[in-house]
Design a protein around this motif. Structure first.
Motif, PDB file in Angstrom:
ATOM      1  N   ASP A 117       0.678  -1.104  -0.062  1.00  0.00           N
ATOM      2  CA  ASP A 117      -0.094   0.111   0.017  1.00  0.00           C
ATOM      3  C   ASP A 117       1.069   1.340   0.099  1.00  0.00           C
ATOM      4  O   ASP A 117       2.009   1.279   0.524  1.00  0.00           O
ATOM      5  CB  ASP A 117      -0.858   0.248   1.112  1.00  0.00           C
ATOM      6  CG  ASP A 117      -1.931   1.209   1.236  1.00  0.00           C
ATOM      7  OD1 ASP A 117      -2.316   1.648   0.244  1.00  0.00           O
ATOM      8  OD2 ASP A 117      -2.217   1.645   2.425  1.00  0.00           O
ATOM      9  N   PHE A 118       0.438   2.304  -0.657  1.00  0.00           N
ATOM     10  CA  PHE A 118       1.098   3.517  -0.562  1.00  0.00           C
ATOM     11  C   PHE A 118       0.132   4.642  -0.612  1.00  0.00           C
ATOM     12  O   PHE A 118      -0.825   4.623  -1.332  1.00  0.00           O
ATOM     13  CB  PHE A 118       2.351   3.643  -1.750  1.00  0.00           C
ATOM     14  CG  PHE A 118       1.956   3.940  -2.850  1.00  0.00           C
ATOM     15  CD1 PHE A 118       1.801   5.055  -3.509  1.00  0.00           C
ATOM     16  CD2 PHE A 118       1.562   2.851  -3.761  1.00  0.00           C
ATOM     17  CE1 PHE A 118       1.367   5.318  -4.581  1.00  0.00           C
ATOM     18  CE2 PHE A 118       1.475   2.768  -5.045  1.00  0.00           C
ATOM     19  CZ  PHE A 118       1.067   4.378  -5.593  1.00  0.00           C
ATOM     20  N   ALA A 178      -0.343   9.295   0.813  1.00  0.00           N
ATOM     21  CA  ALA A 178       0.669  10.306   1.334  1.00  0.00           C
ATOM     22  C   ALA A 178       1.008  10.145   2.918  1.00  0.00           C
ATOM     23  O   ALA A 178       2.048  10.784   3.338  1.00  0.00           O
ATOM     24  CB  ALA A 178      -0.346  11.523   1.510  1.00  0.00           C
ATOM     25  N   ARG A 179       0.794   9.192   3.457  1.00  0.00           N
ATOM     26  CA  ARG A 179       1.374   8.648   4.987  1.00  0.00           C
ATOM     27  C   ARG A 179       2.584   7.874   4.546  1.00  0.00           C
ATOM     28  O   ARG A 179       3.314   7.944   5.469  1.00  0.00           O
ATOM     29  CB  ARG A 179       0.366   7.810   5.606  1.00  0.00           C
ATOM     30  CG  ARG A 179      -1.071   8.358   5.975  1.00  0.00           C
ATOM     31  CD  ARG A 179      -1.753   7.390   6.693  1.00  0.00           C
ATOM     32  NE  ARG A 179      -2.118   6.338   5.628  1.00  0.00           N
ATOM     33  CZ  ARG A 179      -2.683   5.107   5.790  1.00  0.00           C
ATOM     34  NH1 ARG A 179      -2.894   4.784   7.210  1.00  0.00           N
ATOM     35  NH2 ARG A 179      -3.163   4.333   5.089  1.00  0.00           N
ATOM     36  N   GLY A 180       2.708   7.124   3.370  1.00  0.00           N
ATOM     37  CA  GLY A 180       4.032   6.505   3.205  1.00  0.00           C
ATOM     38  C   GLY A 180       3.561   5.179   2.638  1.00  0.00           C
ATOM     39  O   GLY A 180       2.836   4.882   1.888  1.00  0.00           O
ATOM     40  N   PHE A 181       4.909   4.220   2.825  1.00  0.00           N
ATOM     41  CA  PHE A 181       4.934   2.932   1.876  1.00  0.00           C
ATOM     42  C   PHE A 181       4.795   1.640   3.024  1.00  0.00           C
ATOM     43  O   PHE A 181       5.752   1.539   3.761  1.00  0.00           O
ATOM     44  CB  PHE A 181       6.134   2.947   1.120  1.00  0.00           C
ATOM     45  CG  PHE A 181       6.223   4.026   0.123  1.00  0.00           C
ATOM     46  CD1 PHE A 181       5.884   3.835  -1.145  1.00  0.00           C
ATOM     47  CD2 PHE A 181       6.676   5.400   0.552  1.00  0.00           C
ATOM     48  CE1 PHE A 181       6.159   5.097  -2.184  1.00  0.00           C
ATOM     49  CE2 PHE A 181       6.823   6.766  -0.361  1.00  0.00           C
ATOM     50  CZ  PHE A 181       6.115   6.003  -1.603  1.00  0.00           C
ATOM     51  N   ALA A 182       3.644   0.873   2.804  1.00  0.00           N
ATOM     52  CA  ALA A 182       3.492   0.008   3.640  1.00  0.00           C
ATOM     53  C   ALA A 182       3.885  -1.621   3.200  1.00  0.00           C
ATOM     54  O   ALA A 182       3.758  -1.823   2.038  1.00  0.00           O
ATOM     55  CB  ALA A 182       2.185   0.006   4.091  1.00  0.00           C
ATOM     56  N   PHE A 183       4.461  -2.277   4.039  1.00  0.00           N
ATOM     57  CA  PHE A 183       4.644  -3.588   3.810  1.00  0.00           C
ATOM     58  C   PHE A 183       4.312  -4.494   5.027  1.00  0.00           C
ATOM     59  O   PHE A 183       4.371  -4.094   6.018  1.00  0.00           O
ATOM     60  CB  PHE A 183       6.238  -4.026   3.324  1.00  0.00           C
ATOM     61  CG  PHE A 183       7.324  -3.356   4.398  1.00  0.00           C
ATOM     62  CD1 PHE A 183       7.816  -4.322   5.325  1.00  0.00           C
ATOM     63  CD2 PHE A 183       7.626  -2.107   4.382  1.00  0.00           C
ATOM     64  CE1 PHE A 183       8.701  -3.671   6.321  1.00  0.00           C
ATOM     65  CE2 PHE A 183       8.468  -1.670   5.364  1.00  0.00           C
ATOM     66  CZ  PHE A 183       9.047  -2.655   6.420  1.00  0.00           C
ATOM     67  N   PHE A 184       4.227  -5.776   4.785  1.00  0.00           N
ATOM     68  CA  PHE A 184       3.767  -6.876   6.012  1.00  0.00           C
ATOM     69  C   PHE A 184       4.932  -7.982   6.185  1.00  0.00           C
ATOM     70  O   PHE A 184       5.637  -8.292   5.362  1.00  0.00           O
ATOM     71  CB  PHE A 184       2.504  -7.285   5.895  1.00  0.00           C
ATOM     72  CG  PHE A 184       1.325  -6.042   5.785  1.00  0.00           C
ATOM     73  CD1 PHE A 184       0.727  -5.727   6.955  1.00  0.00           C
ATOM     74  CD2 PHE A 184       1.127  -5.412   4.828  1.00  0.00           C
ATOM     75  CE1 PHE A 184      -0.186  -4.831   6.848  1.00  0.00           C
ATOM     76  CE2 PHE A 184       0.261  -4.267   4.529  1.00  0.00           C
ATOM     77  CZ  PHE A 184      -0.421  -4.027   5.994  1.00  0.00           C
ATOM     78  N   THR A 185       4.879  -8.390   7.457  1.00  0.00           N
ATOM     79  CA  THR A 185       5.934  -9.357   7.875  1.00  0.00           C
ATOM     80  C   THR A 185       5.870  -9.947   9.082  1.00  0.00           C
ATOM     81  O   THR A 185       5.003  -9.369   9.903  1.00  0.00           O
ATOM     82  CB  THR A 185       7.373  -8.694   7.501  1.00  0.00           C
ATOM     83  OG1 THR A 185       8.426  -9.859   7.588  1.00  0.00           O
ATOM     84  CG2 THR A 185       7.918  -7.884   8.525  1.00  0.00           C
TER      85      THR A 185
END
Length: 198
Positions: free
Chosen positions: A51-52, A54-61
């Motif tokens: 996901d991206f 204006a808050r930023g760039f998201a990843f999951f782990t």
């Protein structure tokens, strides 16, 4: 020649990402994630952008993985996208925070059931005796959640990198590339943009 047509790096990224999705043969959302431990020793791996905005760039782990442990003690990271089909690169640096439980739950629920089982079965980044041991763990959790919803493990969540630096690189003939660096002093501060030597 490339010139940014917006003063918003998120919008510039959105445009380039859409072009990459249309031309990359696989995983336009693949990005190198570089983290570092408390001593500053770096570590890098490929993860997927989920996901991206204006808050930023998201990843999951798995938060107990090497990257999760490093982000716990040093919550800063760098991302790098390289799209060969369009001969472009985007580099992003900034602080990393955990996403909220609701966001983590929503993304986890969207994953295939096998991936959700895998999140329980894999003790990511830790030693594994052999492949059969992993498959046995998968079988155990398949049996445990047979006919049931697979909940999100307490150690599985997401992170969001909020950028302070975003650099766009476009390949140029004779290595005379176009590079533009967007910077800001903090979240919510205005962006400035500077052309860089190749």
């Amino acid at each position: 020649m490339f010139e940014p047509d917006t003063d918003d790096p998120f919008e510039q990224f959105r445009r380039w990402f859409a072009e990459a999705e249309a031309s990359e043969p696989n995983d336009a959302n693949a990005m190198t994630l570089a983290t570092a431990d408390s001593d500053g020793r770096p570590s890098a791996r490929i993860v997927l952008l989920k996901d991206f905005d204006a808050r930023g760039f998201a990843f999951f782990t798995n938060t107990e993985s090497q990257k999760g442990r490093q982000l716990e003690v040093n919550p800063f990271a760098a991302l790098c996208f390289h799209w060969k089909s369009v001969r472009r690169q985007v580099r992003i640096e900034g602080a990393v925070t955990s996403v909220g439980d609701d966001e983590a739950d929503a993304y986890y629920a969207s994953r295939p059931r096998g991936s959700r089982i895998g999140a329980w079965a894999s003790q990511q980044s830790r030693p594994l005796a052999d492949r059969p041991a992993l498959l046995a763990a998968v079988s155990r959790f398949e049996a445990e959640y047979d006919g049931k919803d697979v909940p999100r493990p307490p150690y599985w969540s997401g992170y969001r990198l909020t950028p302070l630096r975003v650099e766009f690189w476009q390949d140029g003939e004779f290595r005379l590339h176009d590079r533009f660096l967007f910077t800001r002093s903090g979240e919510g501060a205005p962006w400035t943009v500077q052309r860089l030597f190749p």
